[in-house]
Design an enzyme around this catalytic site. Structure first.
Site, short mmCIF file in Angstrom:
data_model
loop_
_atom_site.label_atom_id
_atom_site.label_comp_id
_atom_site.label_asym_id
_atom_site.label_seq_id
_atom_site.Cartn_x
_atom_site.Cartn_y
_atom_site.Cartn_z
N SER A 77 9.90 8.12 -3.95
CA SER A 77 8.45 8.16 -4.14
C SER A 77 8.01 9.52 -4.66
O SER A 77 8.62 10.55 -4.35
CB SER A 77 7.77 7.89 -2.80
OG SER A 77 6.42 8.28 -2.85
N TYR B 162 6.42 9.42 5.78
CA TYR B 162 6.79 8.51 4.69
C TYR B 162 7.58 9.28 3.64
O TYR B 162 8.68 8.88 3.24
CB TYR B 162 5.54 7.88 4.07
CG TYR B 162 5.81 7.14 2.78
CD1 TYR B 162 6.60 5.99 2.78
CD2 TYR B 162 5.31 7.60 1.57
CE1 TYR B 162 6.88 5.32 1.60
CE2 TYR B 162 5.58 6.92 0.38
CZ TYR B 162 6.36 5.79 0.40
OH TYR B 162 6.64 5.13 -0.78
N1 LIG Z 1 3.51 0.90 -4.91
C1 LIG Z 1 3.61 2.21 -5.09
O1 LIG Z 1 2.69 2.86 -5.62
C2 LIG Z 1 4.86 2.94 -4.69
C3 LIG Z 1 4.95 4.32 -5.00
C4 LIG Z 1 6.10 5.00 -4.64
C5 LIG Z 1 7.13 4.36 -4.01
N2 LIG Z 1 7.01 3.03 -3.69
C6 LIG Z 1 8.14 2.39 -3.02
O2 LIG Z 1 8.55 1.26 -3.79
C7 LIG Z 1 9.03 0.23 -2.94
C8 LIG Z 1 8.26 -1.06 -3.17
O3 LIG Z 1 6.89 -0.80 -2.91
P1 LIG Z 1 5.77 -1.91 -3.00
O4 LIG Z 1 4.54 -1.26 -3.48
O5 LIG Z 1 6.31 -3.09 -3.69
O6 LIG Z 1 5.58 -2.20 -1.43
P2 LIG Z 1 5.39 -3.59 -0.64
O7 LIG Z 1 4.99 -3.22 0.74
O8 LIG Z 1 4.50 -4.51 -1.42
O9 LIG Z 1 6.86 -4.20 -0.65
C9 LIG Z 1 7.84 -3.85 0.29
C10 LIG Z 1 8.39 -5.11 0.90
O10 LIG Z 1 9.43 -4.74 1.81
C11 LIG Z 1 9.37 -5.59 2.91
N3 LIG Z 1 9.97 -4.89 4.05
C12 LIG Z 1 9.43 -3.85 4.75
N4 LIG Z 1 10.26 -3.45 5.71
C13 LIG Z 1 11.35 -4.26 5.64
C14 LIG Z 1 12.56 -4.35 6.37
N5 LIG Z 1 12.80 -3.53 7.38
N6 LIG Z 1 13.47 -5.30 6.02
C15 LIG Z 1 13.22 -6.15 4.98
N7 LIG Z 1 12.08 -6.11 4.27
C16 LIG Z 1 11.17 -5.18 4.59
C17 LIG Z 1 7.92 -5.90 3.13
O11 LIG Z 1 7.74 -7.15 3.79
C18 LIG Z 1 7.37 -5.90 1.72
O12 LIG Z 1 7.22 -7.21 1.21
C19 LIG Z 1 8.89 0.77 -1.52
O13 LIG Z 1 10.13 1.35 -1.16
C20 LIG Z 1 7.84 1.85 -1.65
O14 LIG Z 1 7.96 2.82 -0.64
C21 LIG Z 1 5.90 2.31 -4.04
#
Ligand SMILES: NC(=O)c1ccc[n+]([C@@H]2O[C@H](COP(=O)([O-])OP(=O)(O)OC[C@H]3O[C@@H](n4cnc5c(N)ncnc54)[C@H](O)[C@@H]3O)[C@@H](O)[C@H]2O)c1
Length: 350
Positions: free
Chosen positions: A142, A167
């Site tokens: 991130s 985080y």
């Molecule tokens: N969206 C953003 O702006 C952003 C920015 C930087 C990093 N990220 C990272 O990208 C990745 C995807 O983000 P996103 O926006 O799609 O988030 P999201 O929350 O929509 O998707 C993450 C999914 O992981 C699942 N999950 C959570 N804990 C779990 C576990 N222990 N076992 C199995 N499944 C689990 C959740 O049910 C969820 O559906 C994440 O790692 C997030 O930290 C996202």
């Protein structure tokens, strides 16, 4: 390729799975489908990919009714035993780990959720790759790892030892953990620092969704740091294009890497870190104006101070992405917001 994507009921994982399914990869999606935000959005995403909610059962592989090359399993990353069984049975060529507990603000209230999903969950992924012969791992880091850094644009060659939230610390930990597995076992690992991702099917806890929802209900929005924020908003299709190129080009050892002057973004091991960001930060107030334009209405704003854990500005240096993978995100913010608003109106029938 046979690819495991974790987090496919989530925002980015859903879009990545759709792209890889469409180009013909054999995809297994995994997600716990937790209730961190509205599960209807998660089930809606799964349904879109042909995974019927009534078929979903914990630890059972479900076939997509629309795509013969897509299956889904509801599983917790922390469930090591069943995760190992999945890896043993499926023999994946590549794994992309996007499942995580996301969100900066939630980590202040619920730190343990981040240790469980992001630390315990991630070591299980690393161990599963090690024991079941997966040599191509990509995973979400991130932009929040840049923490207190103020040297813009943020470069993967900068030191990132000053996170501002658990985080961010959990994501930086993932990069460190991945490096040890690249070094010890020769597993190719690539960490992807995403910058504020937005677009259709976006996350209900993020600004674009919250602002659109409030605006359509005629309610005020909360604008933190009195609007004095800069964000390198990145459209989800651009993120997915970047991830796809990374999956197709696993990290290689950097033969010029030197322990005397260690570049944090590469290694003597097959390890790499990329920023995936728009390289074009937008003022929060301009972002809100673009939402107002898409909705055709003015939004009432409640100006508030900066929240704990939040960084005032993000800005990605993407030189590596351009140089190594020939790619740079390019979707203009107004176009991305228009696409989101169209999806939102359709999904929620407003
Ligand atoms: N969206 C953003 O702006 C952003 C920015 C930087 C990093 N990220 C990272 O990208 C990745 C995807 O983000 P996103 O926006 O799609 O988030 P999201 O929350 O929509 O998707 C993450 C999914 O992981 C699942 N999950 C959570 N804990 C779990 C576990 N222990 N076992 C199995 N499944 C689990 C959740 O049910 C969820 O559906 C994440 O790692 C997030 O930290 C996202």
């Amino acid at each position: 390729m046979k690819i495991l994507i974790t987090g496919t009921a989530g925002f980015i994982g859903f879009h990545l799975a759709n792209k890889l399914i469409a180009r013909g990869d054999e995809v297994v999606g995994l997600d716990a489908i937790n209730d961190y935000y509205d599960q209807n959005v998660k089930y809606g995403r799964l349904e879109f990919a042909g995974i019927d909610q009534s078929q979903i059962e914990y630890n059972k592989l479900v076939k997509s009714s629309k795509n013969p090359n897509y299956r889904f399993i509801q599983l917790q990353l922390e469930d090591k035993e069943n995760l190992y069984k999945l890896f043993e049975a499926e023999k994946f060529d590549a794994v992309c780990n996007l499942a995580a507990q996301a969100g900066v603000r939630y980590s202040i209230e619920n730190p343990m959720a981040y240790i469980d999903a992001n630390i315990v969950g991630f070591i299980n992924i690393l161990e599963a790759c090690r024991h079941y012969g997966v040599n191509n791992l990509s995973y979400a880091s991130s932009s929040s790892v840049y923490g207190l850094n103020e040297s813009y644009p943020f470069s993967t060659s900068n030191n990132v030892d000053h996170p501002m939230s658990l985080y961010a610390a959990s994501k930086k930990s993932n990069e460190l953990m991945a490096h040890t597995y690249s070094h010890l076992y020769g597993i190719s690992t690539t960490g992807l620092r995403f910058f504020t991702v937005y677009g259709p099917w976006g996350r209900p806890d993020m600004a674009l969704f919250l602002f659109t929802k409030a605006a359509l209900k005629g309610k005020p929005i909360k604008v933190f740091n009195n609007g004095e924020m800069l964000r390198d908003f990145t459209y989800v299709d651009d993120i997915v294009e970047g991830i796809t190129r990374v999956i197709d080009n696993p990290a290689q050892p950097n033969t010029e890497w030197s322990g005397n002057n260690p570049d944090p973004s590469t290694s003597s091991a097959p390890y790499k870190i990329y920023n995936i960001g728009n390289n074009n930060p937008v003022k929060l107030m301009d972002f809100i104006e673009a939402i107002e334009k898409a909705l055709g209405k003015t939004i009432e704003k409640q100006m508030l101070p900066l929240q704990a854990g939040d960084v005032p500005a993000t800005y990605a240096n993407v030189d590596d992405l351009v140089e190594n993978l020939g790619y740079k995100p390019s979707t203009p913010v107004q176009q991305g917001i228009d696409n989101f608003v169209a999806w939102y109106r359709d999904f929620f029938k407003v």
